[in-house]
Motif scaffolding. Structure first.
Motif, PDB file in Angstrom:
ATOM      1  N   ASP A 199       0.833  -1.199   0.000  1.00 30.83           N
ATOM      2  CA  ASP A 199       0.000   0.000   0.000  1.00 30.83           C
ATOM      3  C   ASP A 199       0.874   1.259   0.000  1.00 30.83           C
ATOM      4  O   ASP A 199       1.628   1.485   0.948  1.00 30.83           O
ATOM      5  CB  ASP A 199      -0.890  -0.027   1.238  1.00 30.83           C
ATOM      6  N   ALA A 200       0.754   2.083  -1.034  1.00 27.36           N
ATOM      7  CA  ALA A 200       1.569   3.303  -1.155  1.00 27.36           C
ATOM      8  C   ALA A 200       1.159   4.392  -0.163  1.00 27.36           C
ATOM      9  O   ALA A 200       1.897   5.357   0.028  1.00 27.36           O
ATOM     10  CB  ALA A 200       1.499   3.842  -2.582  1.00 27.36           C
ATOM     11  N   ARG A 201       0.009   4.239   0.507  1.00 30.87           N
ATOM     12  CA  ARG A 201      -0.426   5.238   1.493  1.00 30.87           C
ATOM     13  C   ARG A 201       0.350   5.122   2.804  1.00 30.87           C
ATOM     14  O   ARG A 201       0.296   6.017   3.647  1.00 30.87           O
ATOM     15  CB  ARG A 201      -1.911   5.067   1.824  1.00 30.87           C
ATOM     16  N   ILE A 202       1.067   4.038   2.996  1.00 29.78           N
ATOM     17  CA  ILE A 202       1.740   3.754   4.265  1.00 29.78           C
ATOM     18  C   ILE A 202       2.802   4.800   4.574  1.00 29.78           C
ATOM     19  O   ILE A 202       3.667   5.082   3.753  1.00 29.78           O
ATOM     20  CB  ILE A 202       2.368   2.348   4.251  1.00 29.78           C
ATOM     21  N   GLY A 203       2.710   5.366   5.778  1.00 27.81           N
ATOM     22  CA  GLY A 203       3.716   6.298   6.268  1.00 27.81           C
ATOM     23  C   GLY A 203       4.393   5.795   7.522  1.00 27.81           C
ATOM     24  O   GLY A 203       5.373   6.376   7.980  1.00 27.81           O
ATOM     25  N   SER A 214       0.210   1.935   8.837  1.00 33.13           N
ATOM     26  CA  SER A 214      -0.792   3.010   8.883  1.00 33.13           C
ATOM     27  C   SER A 214      -0.178   4.251   8.244  1.00 33.13           C
ATOM     28  O   SER A 214       0.965   4.240   7.802  1.00 33.13           O
ATOM     29  CB  SER A 214      -1.193   3.300  10.329  1.00 33.13           C
ATOM     30  N   ALA A 215      -0.946   5.324   8.248  1.00 31.98           N
ATOM     31  CA  ALA A 215      -0.433   6.593   7.720  1.00 31.98           C
ATOM     32  C   ALA A 215       0.549   7.227   8.699  1.00 31.98           C
ATOM     33  O   ALA A 215       1.540   7.835   8.287  1.00 31.98           O
ATOM     34  CB  ALA A 215      -1.580   7.552   7.429  1.00 31.98           C
ATOM     35  N   ASP A 273      -6.920   3.207  12.834  1.00 31.19           N
ATOM     36  CA  ASP A 273      -6.858   3.566  11.422  1.00 31.19           C
ATOM     37  C   ASP A 273      -5.584   2.964  10.828  1.00 31.19           C
ATOM     38  O   ASP A 273      -4.572   3.649  10.649  1.00 31.19           O
ATOM     39  CB  ASP A 273      -6.885   5.090  11.268  1.00 31.19           C
ATOM     40  N   TYR A 300      -3.719   0.199   7.862  1.00 32.49           N
ATOM     41  CA  TYR A 300      -3.844  -0.258   6.478  1.00 32.49           C
ATOM     42  C   TYR A 300      -3.560  -1.742   6.305  1.00 32.49           C
ATOM     43  O   TYR A 300      -3.986  -2.343   5.325  1.00 32.49           O
ATOM     44  CB  TYR A 300      -2.888   0.514   5.573  1.00 32.49           C
TER      45      TYR A 300
END
Length: 152
Positions: A26-30, A102-103, A76, A78
């Motif tokens: 997932d590219a949203r992962i921070g 997660s983000a 929240d 991912y």
């Protein structure tokens, strides 16, 4: 989309590879938080030569999947990867990996700790240690139950 991987296995695992797979999902992962549990050489005042972990196949994986879903609903996040070893293990062997993405770090840290507290108290695993005094089953710890209670 939520990405999850759950495995109960005798084989060791590669932490770097497991984290790479989680991040690649997932590219949203921070943020990624992980915990690795290992076999200690001492417990309750005795040396430990080995630990044998048993489980209830099928039921164990289902229980862990339910824990991951509870974490997903509560935080929240991912994705999550949970690997738990069974069989005969020696001191310093890896037992468990919990990794959560997660983000931001706060959600990952909380979800990782939540999942470990569940694994320690709710997952159907049984541990037997080989000590100089003989083999003994490991009972649940009051501290683990207290850690789990804070999530209620």
């Amino acid at each position: 989309m939520f990405h999850t991987h759950i495995a109960v296995q005798t084989a060791d695992f590669d932490v770097s590879e497991e984290l790479r797979l989680l991040r690649a999902a997932d590219a949203r992962i921070g943020a990624v938080c992980s915990f690795v549990g290992t076999v200690r050489d001492r417990n309750d005042g005795s040396s430990v030569a080995s630990m044998e972990l048993e489980h209830y196949p099928g039921m164990t994986e289902k229980s862990i999947a339910e824990m991951v879903e509870a974490a997903r609903q509560r935080f929240d996040i991912y994705g999550a990867r949970v690997i738990h070893r069974v069989g005969l293990l020696a001191p310093q062997d890896q037992i468990v990996l919990v990794a959560v993405s997660s983000a931001h770090r706060g959600e990952s840290f909380a979800a990782c700790e939540f999942l470990m507290d569940y694994l320690k108290t709710q997952a159907p695993f049984w541990k037997k240690e080989d000590t100089p005094e003989g083999a003994r089953w490991v009972d649940a710890r009051v501290a683990d139950d207290a850690a789990m209670a804070r999530w209620n």
